[in-house]
Design an enzyme around this catalytic site. Structure first.
Site, PDB file in Angstrom:
ATOM      1  N   SER A 147     -47.638  21.572 -50.407  1.00 37.80           N
ATOM      2  CA  SER A 147     -48.276  20.129 -50.791  1.00 37.80           C
ATOM      3  C   SER A 147     -49.023  21.051 -52.613  1.00 37.80           C
ATOM      4  O   SER A 147     -49.083  22.534 -52.549  1.00 37.80           O
ATOM      5  CB  SER A 147     -49.917  19.573 -50.301  1.00 37.80           C
ATOM      6  N   TYR A 160     -56.722  23.580 -44.377  1.00 35.67           N
ATOM      7  CA  TYR A 160     -55.442  23.054 -44.886  1.00 35.67           C
ATOM      8  C   TYR A 160     -55.230  23.924 -45.940  1.00 35.67           C
ATOM      9  O   TYR A 160     -53.423  24.818 -46.196  1.00 35.67           O
ATOM     10  CB  TYR A 160     -56.248  22.026 -45.914  1.00 35.67           C
TER      11      TYR A 160
END
Length: 185
Positions: A147, A160
């Site tokens: 991402s 993350y």
């Protein structure tokens, strides 16, 4: 899915991790619509069943499996099942992932490790397990989902960010390693 991709994946075979919702579900639906046989996994049986319920098994076979992508042995076991059912796959989509946000000072070690096991190690383990099936296909496609968090650091997202940067680096290394092969990364 573009019409060119739809034509390409018609009659092919693919594996999708994290197929219970989101990107995994949408990808399963699009591939199923063009007749791509699917091996799907998710950790949540209700979500996985919901995805399977949206697919047309008359277009192509669908093989759902409950798998915890943060558990090495679970991925290896699933790999054995898939390898017993097919001698090759045309694509592996490593999509399974979870979110966890907290400032690093407040982030528990357990939560950090949990996220890394699924979002990073799950990609590595799945790639290793399914690589022989990709190599057995005329052309094998390995797609690892990252991402924007694999490109920029964001406050409160140290776990993350770490996983997504790691997936990006792992994937770029594999692109270089398999550049002149039948594996497209």
């Amino acid at each position: 899915m573009s019409s060119m991709a739809a034509v390409y994946f018609a009659g092919k075979k693919a594996i999708i991790t994290g197929a219970g919702d989101g990107i995994g579900r949408a990808l399963a639906q699009q591939l199923n619509a063009v007749g791509c046989e699917l091996w799907l996994c998710d950790i949540d049986s209700d979500r996985l069943d919901a995805t399977v319920g949206t697919l047309d098994e008359l277009k192509a076979a669908v093989h759902p499996h409950l798998v915890d992508c943060g558990n090495h042995d679970a991925i290896v076991d699933w790999g054995r099942v898939v390898a017993a059912e097919t001698s090759s796959v045309d694509a592996v989509f490593n999509n399974a992932g979870v979110a966890y946000g907290a400032p690093f000072a407040d982030a528990s070690e357990e939560s950090f490790q949990w996220l890394m096991a699924i979002n990073y190690w799950g990609v590595v383990w799945s790639t290793r397990v399914f690589l022989p099936l990709l190599q057995a296909a005329p052309v094998g496609h390995l797609v690892n989902i990252s991402s924007i968090f694999g490109m920029i650091g964001v406050a409160g997202q140290s776990a993350y960010n770490s996983a997504k940067f790691a997936v990006r680096g792992f994937t770029e290394a594999l692109q270089a390693e398999y550049r002149n092969s039948s594996i497209k990364v």
